[in-house]
Write a protein that holds these residues in place. Structure first.
Motif, PDB file in Angstrom:
ATOM      1  N   LEU A  22       0.947  -1.109  -0.108  1.00  0.00           N
ATOM      2  CA  LEU A  22       0.062  -0.010   0.096  1.00  0.00           C
ATOM      3  C   LEU A  22       0.863   1.005   0.199  1.00  0.00           C
ATOM      4  CD1 LEU A  22      -3.210   0.217  -0.061  1.00  0.00           C
ATOM      5  CD2 LEU A  22      -2.864   0.810   2.583  1.00  0.00           C
ATOM      6  N   PRO A  23       0.735   2.265  -1.058  1.00  0.00           N
ATOM      7  CA  PRO A  23       1.520   3.156  -0.892  1.00  0.00           C
ATOM      8  C   PRO A  23       1.330   4.154   0.422  1.00  0.00           C
ATOM      9  CG  PRO A  23       0.617   3.222  -3.068  1.00  0.00           C
ATOM     10  CD  PRO A  23      -0.271   2.207  -2.044  1.00  0.00           C
ATOM     11  N   VAL A  24       2.356   5.266   0.502  1.00  0.00           N
ATOM     12  CA  VAL A  24       2.421   5.677   1.673  1.00  0.00           C
ATOM     13  C   VAL A  24       1.298   6.775   2.195  1.00  0.00           C
ATOM     14  CG1 VAL A  24       3.680   7.646   3.165  1.00  0.00           C
ATOM     15  CG2 VAL A  24       4.995   5.715   1.660  1.00  0.00           C
ATOM     16  N   ASP A  25       0.702   7.445   1.050  1.00  0.00           N
ATOM     17  CA  ASP A  25      -0.410   8.327   1.119  1.00  0.00           C
ATOM     18  C   ASP A  25      -1.742   7.698   1.247  1.00  0.00           C
ATOM     19  OD1 ASP A  25       1.261  10.366   1.177  1.00  0.00           O
ATOM     20  OD2 ASP A  25       1.184  10.880  -0.921  1.00  0.00           O
ATOM     21  N   HIS A  26      -1.822   6.389   0.986  1.00  0.00           N
ATOM     22  CA  HIS A  26      -3.128   5.555   0.955  1.00  0.00           C
ATOM     23  C   HIS A  26      -3.147   4.935   2.119  1.00  0.00           C
ATOM     24  CE1 HIS A  26      -2.850   4.902  -3.782  1.00  0.00           C
ATOM     25  NE2 HIS A  26      -2.727   6.214  -3.198  1.00  0.00           N
ATOM     26  N   VAL A  27      -4.421   5.021   2.748  1.00  0.00           N
ATOM     27  CA  VAL A  27      -5.252   4.490   3.830  1.00  0.00           C
ATOM     28  C   VAL A  27      -6.386   3.586   3.659  1.00  0.00           C
ATOM     29  CG1 VAL A  27      -5.740   5.159   6.130  1.00  0.00           C
ATOM     30  CG2 VAL A  27      -4.252   6.665   5.033  1.00  0.00           C
ATOM     31  N   ILE A  28      -6.507   2.599   4.483  1.00  0.00           N
ATOM     32  CA  ILE A  28      -7.770   1.986   4.402  1.00  0.00           C
ATOM     33  C   ILE A  28      -8.741   2.405   5.187  1.00  0.00           C
ATOM     34  CG2 ILE A  28      -8.959  -0.366   4.857  1.00  0.00           C
ATOM     35  CD1 ILE A  28      -6.294  -1.925   3.924  1.00  0.00           C
ATOM     36  N   ALA A  29     -10.060   2.828   5.017  1.00  0.00           N
ATOM     37  CA  ALA A  29     -11.154   3.233   5.903  1.00  0.00           C
ATOM     38  C   ALA A  29     -12.172   2.488   5.666  1.00  0.00           C
ATOM     39  CB  ALA A  29     -11.232   4.988   5.401  1.00  0.00           C
ATOM     40  N   PRO A  45      -8.653   3.984  10.738  1.00  0.00           N
ATOM     41  CA  PRO A  45      -8.486   3.102  11.709  1.00  0.00           C
ATOM     42  C   PRO A  45      -7.959   3.789  13.190  1.00  0.00           C
ATOM     43  CG  PRO A  45      -6.984   2.687   9.902  1.00  0.00           C
ATOM     44  CD  PRO A  45      -7.848   3.733   9.451  1.00  0.00           C
ATOM     45  N   SER A  46      -7.324   4.982  13.253  1.00  0.00           N
ATOM     46  CA  SER A  46      -6.896   5.606  14.218  1.00  0.00           C
ATOM     47  C   SER A  46      -7.766   6.439  15.092  1.00  0.00           C
ATOM     48  CB  SER A  46      -5.863   7.011  13.729  1.00  0.00           C
ATOM     49  OG  SER A  46      -6.834   7.828  12.924  1.00  0.00           O
ATOM     50  N   PRO A 106      -5.516  -2.648   8.682  1.00  0.00           N
ATOM     51  CA  PRO A 106      -5.442  -2.365  10.151  1.00  0.00           C
ATOM     52  C   PRO A 106      -6.015  -3.168  11.259  1.00  0.00           C
ATOM     53  CG  PRO A 106      -6.744  -0.850   8.821  1.00  0.00           C
ATOM     54  CD  PRO A 106      -6.296  -1.891   7.639  1.00  0.00           C
ATOM     55  N   PRO A 107      -5.239  -3.435  12.271  1.00  0.00           N
ATOM     56  CA  PRO A 107      -5.761  -4.497  13.287  1.00  0.00           C
ATOM     57  C   PRO A 107      -7.064  -3.665  14.110  1.00  0.00           C
ATOM     58  CG  PRO A 107      -3.696  -3.705  14.173  1.00  0.00           C
ATOM     59  CD  PRO A 107      -3.966  -3.288  12.611  1.00  0.00           C
ATOM     60  N   GLN A 108      -7.362  -2.490  13.731  1.00  0.00           N
ATOM     61  CA  GLN A 108      -8.648  -1.819  14.423  1.00  0.00           C
ATOM     62  C   GLN A 108      -9.762  -2.134  13.537  1.00  0.00           C
ATOM     63  OE1 GLN A 108      -5.763  -0.281  13.418  1.00  0.00           O
ATOM     64  NE2 GLN A 108      -4.750   0.851  15.295  1.00  0.00           N
ATOM     65  N   PHE A 109      -9.860  -2.681  12.262  1.00  0.00           N
ATOM     66  CA  PHE A 109     -10.936  -2.904  11.607  1.00  0.00           C
ATOM     67  C   PHE A 109     -11.143  -4.641  11.557  1.00  0.00           C
ATOM     68  CE2 PHE A 109     -10.107   0.941   8.672  1.00  0.00           C
ATOM     69  CZ  PHE A 109     -11.064   1.629   9.594  1.00  0.00           C
ATOM     70  N   GLU A 110     -11.221  -5.048  12.933  1.00  0.00           N
ATOM     71  CA  GLU A 110     -11.404  -6.374  13.070  1.00  0.00           C
ATOM     72  C   GLU A 110     -12.729  -6.942  12.430  1.00  0.00           C
ATOM     73  OE1 GLU A 110     -12.923  -6.583  17.563  1.00  0.00           O
ATOM     74  OE2 GLU A 110     -10.714  -6.584  17.279  1.00  0.00           O
TER      75      GLU A 110
END
Length: 139
Positions: A22-29, A45-46, A106-110
């Motif tokens: 995953l590129p640096v500026d990309h985030v899973i939401a 996830p934060s 992200p582990p927050q998205f279990e």
């Protein structure tokens, strides 16, 4: 007149498999709410407040996004602009099972359980007859 089917198939093929990195500026939401006009509220996830992101024209009327689904957003897409948009959707997570196997998930998205397993100790009234008037008066 709609877009050609080959364009639809190319979009689906491009987004079906997760990338290896995953590129640096990309985030899973996670999608919280559809705001209208191809705008979506997503949570990171934060745990920060929801962000407003835009669905690009290549996905419009081709891939549907449901509430609670996951998307990959580019946070740098609207960084230089002065507007309310915080990013752009660059990929839609379609096969969640494959995506969860990736190291960058992200582990927050279990995974959420659809129903909770109730213990047998609790008295459940499911499938039982309501109490009769005689048993109520005895109490």
């Amino acid at each position: 007149m709609g877009r050609p089917k080959r364009q639809l198939l190319a979009t689906v093929e491009k987004t079906s498999l997760p990338p290896t990195v995953l590129p640096v500026d990309h985030v899973i939401a996670r999608v919280v709410k559809a705001e209208g006009n191809n705008l979506y509220s997503v949570e990171l996830p934060s745990g920060k407040p929801p962000l407003l992101v835009e669905l690009p024209s290549r996905f419009r009327s081709q891939i549907w996004i449901k509430r609670g689904g996951y998307v990959v957003i580019d946070m740098a897409a609207f960084e230089e602009r002065e507007n309310k948009l915080n990013g752009e959707i660059v990929n839609v997570v379609r096969d969640e099972k494959q995506w969860r196997k990736q190291v960058y998930w992200p582990p927050q998205f279990e995974k959420r359980v659809a129903y909770l397993d109730q213990s047998e100790d609790e008295d459940s009234t499911v499938g039982k007859m309501p109490p009769s008037e005689e048993s109520e008066s005895e109490d």
